[in-house]
Design an enzyme around this catalytic site. Structure first.
Site, short mmCIF file in Angstrom:
data_model
loop_
_atom_site.label_atom_id
_atom_site.label_comp_id
_atom_site.label_asym_id
_atom_site.label_seq_id
_atom_site.Cartn_x
_atom_site.Cartn_y
_atom_site.Cartn_z
N GLU A 63 -3.03 2.68 6.60
CA GLU A 63 -3.11 2.90 5.73
C GLU A 63 -3.52 1.47 4.81
O GLU A 63 -4.43 2.16 3.50
CB GLU A 63 -2.18 3.74 4.67
CG GLU A 63 -1.89 5.12 4.70
CD GLU A 63 -0.10 5.81 3.88
OE1 GLU A 63 -0.86 5.27 3.14
OE2 GLU A 63 0.70 5.71 4.43
N ASP A 67 -7.11 1.39 2.48
CA ASP A 67 -7.36 1.12 0.93
C ASP A 67 -8.09 0.05 0.92
O ASP A 67 -9.15 -0.39 -0.08
CB ASP A 67 -5.65 0.97 0.38
CG ASP A 67 -5.71 0.89 -0.96
OD1 ASP A 67 -6.17 1.44 -2.00
OD2 ASP A 67 -5.50 -0.71 -1.59
N ASN A 132 -3.06 9.79 1.80
CA ASN A 132 -2.06 9.14 2.33
C ASN A 132 -3.32 9.04 3.60
O ASN A 132 -3.46 7.99 4.69
CB ASN A 132 -1.13 9.17 2.76
CG ASN A 132 0.37 8.99 1.99
OD1 ASN A 132 -0.61 7.94 1.07
ND2 ASN A 132 1.32 9.58 1.50
N GLU A 135 -6.85 7.35 3.66
CA GLU A 135 -6.65 6.36 3.16
C GLU A 135 -6.41 5.33 5.63
O GLU A 135 -6.94 5.03 5.40
CB GLU A 135 -5.86 5.78 2.71
CG GLU A 135 -6.09 5.58 1.51
CD GLU A 135 -5.17 5.56 1.03
OE1 GLU A 135 -4.97 4.48 -0.07
OE2 GLU A 135 -3.81 4.78 1.50
#
Length: 248
Positions: A63, A67, A132, A135
């Site tokens: 993640e 991101d 989540n 990502e």
């Protein structure tokens, strides 16, 4: 690395019959090289799997990578597409594109939850599981295929179908932030009075009274303090929309 592949394969619900990578390739549109990244991207921490060094195997670290990649690609796109935008404008626009709400929509759109490996029912997951996983998938693509392929995926799945600069300019991602900004600018006192209000519900609920200059403007109720405050802020925004729009 073989250890990770074997453990994940034994514990994967979605890998039965080879379905995992069949489904994944439909989403990606390209062949993967290092399968272990994608296995990890859809492994929930409840599986409680560790590698030979005792490090947990789940999607949470991916993640972080995803991101960062989303932020970098979106920032580059906005920098090119909006040459007149200053730093504050570009930051605000990027935040709207990579907001938790939007990432959750992207994850649901791709039905990523169907690929997740978990020892708990997916019905018990919070809404943020969708974002989540999205990502984590982006992070896996970057580690497996590099920046160019990751950038291509983000353009095809995020920027081209969803990024409309004019529409985004008018999109509010946090009514609470907007309301606080207005109150501070207009030198108004505000207060969120939050209290537990479970009632007859099975899940814990919270109620909030939002007051401005000691006058209750809006009330709301939700399953978390944050959601209750945001809901009350949204109601207050629409009650005061004309005044707020003139000031901000």
């Amino acid at each position: 690395m073989n250890f990770i592949r074997n453990i994940l394969k034994r514990n994967s619900r979605s890998d039965e019959g080879g379905n995992f990578f069949v489904q994944l390739q439909k989403i990606l549109g390209f062949q993967t090289k290092n399968h272990s990244f994608y296995k990890k991207a859809f492994t929930h921490r409840s599986m409680n799997i560790r590698d030979d060094d005792g490090n947990p195997i789940n999607y949470e670290r991916l993640e972080f990578v995803g991101d960062a990649m989303l932020s970098a690609v979106i920032a580059s796109h906005l920098f090119s597409e909006v040459p007149q935008g200053d730093e504050g404008y570009l930051t605000k626009m990027r935040s709207k594109i990579v907001s938790r709400e939007h990432l959750n929509e992207l994850g649901r759109e791709l039905n990523l939850i169907e690929l997740v490996k978990s020892r708990i029912s997916t019905d018990n997951f919070g809404n943020n599981i969708h974002g989540n996983l999205f990502e984590a998938l982006v992070g896996a693509i970057f580690l497996d295929k590099g920046y160019s392929m990751c950038e291509k995926f983000i353009y095809e799945r995020v920027i081209i179908p969803h990024v409309d600069i004019e529409k985004l300019e008018g999109k509010v991602i946090s009514y609470k932030s907007l309301l606080i900004e207005w109150c501070q600018k207009e030198k108004k006192n505000f207060n969120y009075n939050v209290y537990e209000d479970t009632g007859n519900d099975q899940l814990k609920h919270f109620s909030v009274k939002l007051s401005i200059n000691n006058k209750v403007i809006a009330k709301a109720r939700a399953t978390s303090k944050k959601k209750a405050e945001e809901k009350a802020s949204k109601r207050a925004f629409f009650a005061l929309q004309e005044k707020i729009s003139r000031a901000i």
